[in-house]
Design an enzyme around this catalytic site. Structure first.
Site, PDB file in Angstrom:
ATOM      1  CG  HIS A 135      -1.750   1.182   1.420  1.00  0.00           C
ATOM      2  ND1 HIS A 135      -3.070   1.218   1.057  1.00  0.00           N
ATOM      3  CD2 HIS A 135      -1.486   2.413   1.933  1.00  0.00           C
ATOM      4  CE1 HIS A 135      -3.585   2.399   1.319  1.00  0.00           C
ATOM      5  NE2 HIS A 135      -2.638   3.152   1.863  1.00  0.00           N
ATOM      6  CD  GLU A 136       1.967   3.571   3.703  1.00  0.00           C
ATOM      7  OE1 GLU A 136       2.328   4.646   3.161  1.00  0.00           O
ATOM      8  OE2 GLU A 136       0.906   3.474   4.352  1.00  0.00           O
ATOM      9  CG  HIS A 138       0.406   6.248  -0.431  1.00  0.00           C
ATOM     10  ND1 HIS A 138      -0.677   6.864  -1.013  1.00  0.00           N
ATOM     11  CD2 HIS A 138      -0.089   5.559   0.634  1.00  0.00           C
ATOM     12  CE1 HIS A 138      -1.780   6.562  -0.340  1.00  0.00           C
ATOM     13  NE2 HIS A 138      -1.447   5.770   0.663  1.00  0.00           N
TER      14      HIS A 138
END
Length: 444
Positions: free
Chosen positions: A19-20, A23
């Protein structure tokens, strides 16, 4: 317990780090300076700074990770340094960076489901038992031995695929077309009309409520003890028992019970040997049970014979199914959330880290395919949850950006402060409910 904790930590580490990474990847391409990318939380154990000035760190608590970006440029920053700040970027760039995390989880789910299709798995064939009288399946004309081959014109290979394809209509109600091959080899279409099922964590199986049950496996002779009554009767390893005494199509349990209650008596036994029926005669030997009573034994070890299928697809089919499964899972999750809001679905279905950790351990013990499926499901859940318009989540930031686009200027700081309080309260309440449900299941 240790195995379960390790499986849970690995799952969270992989899913949150991915998920990170979403980003991070989009932030770098939008020209935002990333100060730190940490795998794990807490005390930094090891670090390295790359040529872009990003510190890559491994931290002590391996439950995910985080990305720290340059939000505001320092007062003495040059114009070039100032342009690397997140808050200096255009609305669409900030939106893309925020959206990238949930999208990364959905992309990961597609990849995991695709990997499942390529790896393949050995699963029970979707062969049905006789439906109970007056059940929805019986009213649709289903019969014992029907093998489900397609649902709404979509191919079905296994029992688990059939369950997944019927999940939405089982919970919401409606009509579904089910194609089957009958026990006599004919192809038939059954129109199944279902009423909406009640969803409870410890509730009954919705498939069984509809009258759709997997056919019971037949007793299979796995091993024969030398000199035993089974060997003397002529039984062989691999025989499938289809009749014993007065029993027709018995289960393994009824075979054992019939043998035990007939010590010293002659019993006809019919087996399938290489698909050919063979009738023999067996005389169970009388032996003393632990209670002291005389019971019959024939000296064989029974297993289960059930048709299994290897579910495997090519690259394109696996990718297509991966995309379809991810979209369907995300949509189903949103529907269930909305039904919880309306009160149609119990809040007891909300699960927290204790239940998720338990599932992580269970699926890891079942094997790689089960664990990959678990990771894909949780990855979809993380992606969907983060897209909800709740302040403090990615979806909350996107909500603010939509308001900024409508107003033509950023939302006031007062709105942000109030939103943070509301979001914190909602998340705290959700986590409290999740922990309450977890421990209720644990101690009930």
């Amino acid at each position: 317990m240790l195995f379960t904790l390790l499986a849970f930590a690995l799952a969270l580490g992989v899913l949150i780090t991915f998920h990170e990474l979403g980003h991070y990847w989009v932030a770098r391409r939008c020209g935002v300076r990333v100060l730190r990318f940490s795998v794990g939380f807490g005390k930094v154990l090891a670090r390295r700074v790359d040529r872009h000035g990003t510190e890559w760190a491994i931290s002590a608590i391996p439950l995910g990770g985080y990305v720290k970006m340059l939000d505001d440029a320092p007062p003495n920053a040059s114009a070039a340094e100032g342009n690397e700040a997140f808050n200096r970027k255009s609305l669409w760039r900030r939106s893309a960076i925020v959206l990238a995390g949930p999208v990364a989880n959905l992309v990961l789910a597609v990849l995991l489901y695709t990997a499942l299709g390529l790896l393949g798995s050995n699963e029970p064939a979707a062969i049905l038992a006789a439906p109970p009288a007056n059940s929805m399946a019986a009213q649709a004309g289903f019969q014992a031995g029907d093998r489900i081959t397609a649902i709404n014109q979509e191919e079905v290979q296994s029992w688990s695929e059939a369950r997944w394809s019927l999940l939405d209509v089982l919970t919401s109600g409606g009509e579904v077309s089910v194609q089957v091959d009958t026990a006599t080899g004919l192809s038939r279409e059954r129109l199944l009309r279902l009423t909406a099922g009640t969803i409870e964590p410890d509730g009954s199986d919705l498939m069984a409520e509809a009258g759709l049950n997997l056919a019971m496996p037949r007793p299979l002779v796995n091993q024969i003890n030398p000199g035993g009554a089974g060997e003397q009767a002529g039984l062989r390893s691999g025989d499938i028992i289809v009749a014993l005494g007065s029993l027709k199509d018995p289960s393994a349990g009824t075979v054992v019970a019939e043998v035990q209650k007939n010590p010293g008596k002659t019993l006809p036994i019919t087996v399938l040997r290489d698909a050919v029926p063979v009738t023999l005669t067996v005389i169970p030997r009388a032996e003393a049970a632990a209670s002291g009573a005389q019971v019959g034994r024939i000296g064989v070890m029974l297993g289960a014979d059930f048709p299994m299928v290897t579910v495997r697809y090519g690259v394109l089919d696996s990718l297509g199914r991966g995309i379809s499964r991810t979209v369907d899972t995300a949509w189903f999750s949103l529907k269930m959330m909305w039904r919880m809001v309306l009160g149609d679905v119990s809040l007891r279905n909300v699960s927290g880290p204790v239940t998720i950790a338990d599932y992580a351990g269970q699926t890891a013990r079942l094997g790689l395919s089960a664990y990959i499926g678990f990771l894909a499901l949780i990855s979809v859940s993380i992606g969907v949850l983060n897209l909800l318009p709740i302040p403090m989540l990615d979806g909350g930031h996107l909500m603010y950006y939509v308001l900024e686009a409508v107003r033509g200027k950023p939302v006031p700081d007062k709105w942000l402060e109030n939103g943070q309080r509301i979001g914190l309260g909602l998340l705290a309440g959700l986590m409290g409910l999740a922990f309450f449900n977890d421990f209720s299941r644990l101690f009930s």
